[in-house]
Write an enzyme that holds these catalytic residues in place. Structure first.
Site, PDB file in Angstrom:
ATOM      1  N   ALA A   1      -0.681  -1.764 -10.883  1.00  0.00           N
ATOM      2  CA  ALA A   1       0.666  -2.350 -10.935  1.00  0.00           C
ATOM      3  C   ALA A   1       1.702  -1.524 -10.173  1.00  0.00           C
ATOM      4  O   ALA A   1       2.686  -2.074  -9.651  1.00  0.00           O
ATOM      5  CB  ALA A   1       1.094  -2.532 -12.385  1.00  0.00           C
TER       6      ALA A   1
ATOM      7  N   GLU B   1      -6.113   1.361   1.037  1.00  0.00           N
ATOM      8  CA  GLU B   1      -5.646   0.695  -0.193  1.00  0.00           C
ATOM      9  C   GLU B   1      -6.716  -0.292  -0.665  1.00  0.00           C
ATOM     10  O   GLU B   1      -7.258  -1.052   0.142  1.00  0.00           O
ATOM     11  CB  GLU B   1      -4.345  -0.055   0.130  1.00  0.00           C
TER      12      GLU B   1
ATOM     13  N   ARG C   1      -2.449 -14.428  -5.742  1.00  0.00           N
ATOM     14  CA  ARG C   1      -1.958 -14.355  -7.114  1.00  0.00           C
ATOM     15  C   ARG C   1      -0.437 -14.532  -7.148  1.00  0.00           C
ATOM     16  O   ARG C   1       0.142 -15.047  -6.199  1.00  0.00           O
ATOM     17  CB  ARG C   1      -2.417 -13.028  -7.728  1.00  0.00           C
TER      18      ARG C   1
ATOM     19  N   PRO D   1      -2.797   2.496 -13.393  1.00  0.00           N
ATOM     20  CA  PRO D   1      -2.745   2.058 -14.783  1.00  0.00           C
ATOM     21  C   PRO D   1      -3.604   0.844 -15.102  1.00  0.00           C
ATOM     22  O   PRO D   1      -3.711  -0.080 -14.297  1.00  0.00           O
ATOM     23  CB  PRO D   1      -1.260   1.721 -14.988  1.00  0.00           C
ATOM     24  N   ASN D   2      -4.193   0.889 -16.269  1.00  0.00           N
ATOM     25  CA  ASN D   2      -4.989  -0.195 -16.856  1.00  0.00           C
ATOM     26  C   ASN D   2      -6.368  -0.367 -16.221  1.00  0.00           C
ATOM     27  O   ASN D   2      -7.160  -1.184 -16.680  1.00  0.00           O
ATOM     28  CB  ASN D   2      -4.224  -1.542 -16.827  1.00  0.00           C
TER      29      ASN D   2
ATOM     30  N   ASN E   1      -6.294   2.608  -5.525  1.00  0.00           N
ATOM     31  CA  ASN E   1      -5.926   1.363  -6.183  1.00  0.00           C
ATOM     32  C   ASN E   1      -4.817   1.757  -7.150  1.00  0.00           C
ATOM     33  O   ASN E   1      -5.090   2.249  -8.250  1.00  0.00           O
ATOM     34  CB  ASN E   1      -7.108   0.743  -6.922  1.00  0.00           C
TER      35      ASN E   1
ATOM     36  N   TYR F   1     -10.852  -9.732 -13.048  1.00  0.00           N
ATOM     37  CA  TYR F   1     -11.357  -8.431 -12.597  1.00  0.00           C
ATOM     38  C   TYR F   1     -12.859  -8.244 -12.780  1.00  0.00           C
ATOM     39  O   TYR F   1     -13.415  -7.224 -12.369  1.00  0.00           O
ATOM     40  CB  TYR F   1     -10.601  -7.307 -13.320  1.00  0.00           C
TER      41      TYR F   1
ATOM     42  N   HIS G   1      -7.780  -3.193  -3.785  1.00  0.00           N
ATOM     43  CA  HIS G   1      -7.547  -3.990  -4.998  1.00  0.00           C
ATOM     44  C   HIS G   1      -8.787  -4.811  -5.273  1.00  0.00           C
ATOM     45  O   HIS G   1      -9.398  -5.348  -4.336  1.00  0.00           O
ATOM     46  CB  HIS G   1      -6.344  -4.929  -4.827  1.00  0.00           C
TER      47      HIS G   1
ATOM     48  N   ARG H   1     -10.668  -6.057 -19.615  1.00  0.00           N
ATOM     49  CA  ARG H   1      -9.372  -6.567 -19.208  1.00  0.00           C
ATOM     50  C   ARG H   1      -9.521  -7.803 -18.315  1.00  0.00           C
ATOM     51  O   ARG H   1     -10.153  -7.714 -17.253  1.00  0.00           O
ATOM     52  CB  ARG H   1      -8.726  -5.436 -18.403  1.00  0.00           C
TER      53      ARG H   1
END
Ligand code: DQA
Length: 148
Positions: free
Chosen positions: A78, A99, A108, A11-12, A75, A24, A101, A19
């Site tokens: 969330a 994985e 973070r 998502p997103n 990825n 990012y 990111h 964003r």
């Protein structure tokens, strides 16, 4: 025959470029798709690159890797931090998982430090921005080569 890699985005990530660019960057998901395609061609891999905002659709895509792909790069955005359903699908998919990111999730907020995805992943690449996807392809190419 070339290995097929499923690259899944949660998502997103369709909002990349607009964003939170301080976190990012300005690279769009379309830019990432093009870079992934170029790297895949170099590595003689075939890539199926997808994005969805829907958890169930991600689960269905992960399930399709069993018998439908040789490796999976994800990825989960969330859902990384919340989704046991995605973990269970990854544990059952039967192919190596990497994985990714864009941001370094460990620098973070505390709630991003836990990843369900990591329990099913061979390895994690985070904090290298869009370049992380190319690094993930390199890693999965090596994994598949060593498995032969
Ligand atoms: C992300 C990190 C997640 O914590 C966040 O929810 C995202 C993007 C990353 O690529 O840095 O949406 O997965």
């Amino acid at each position: 025959m070339s290995h097929k890699i499923l690259v899944l985005n949660g998502p997103n990530l369709n909002m990349l470029g607009q964003r939170e660019p301080d976190i990012y960057g300005h690279t769009t998901l379309e830019d990432i798709r093009r870079a992934v395609d170029a790297r895949a061609t170099h590595l003689k891999l075939t890539v199926d690159f997808r994005q969805t905002n829907d958890e169930g659709e991600l689960v269905t895509s992960i399930q399709s890797a069993r018998g439908g792909a040789d490796g999976l790069i994800i990825n989960a955005a969330a859902y990384t931090h919340t989704s046991v359903a995605i973990l269970d699908a990854l544990l059952a998919c039967g192919v190596p998982v990497v994985e990714v990111h864009l941001s370094n999730i460990y620098r973070r907020e505390e709630f991003r430090h836990h990843s369900y995805v990591s329990r099913a992943a061979t390895g994690i690449i985070c904090g290298f921005g869009a370049h992380g996807y190319e690094l993930a392809l390199d890693a999965i190419a090596r994994l598949l080569h060593n498995k032969k």
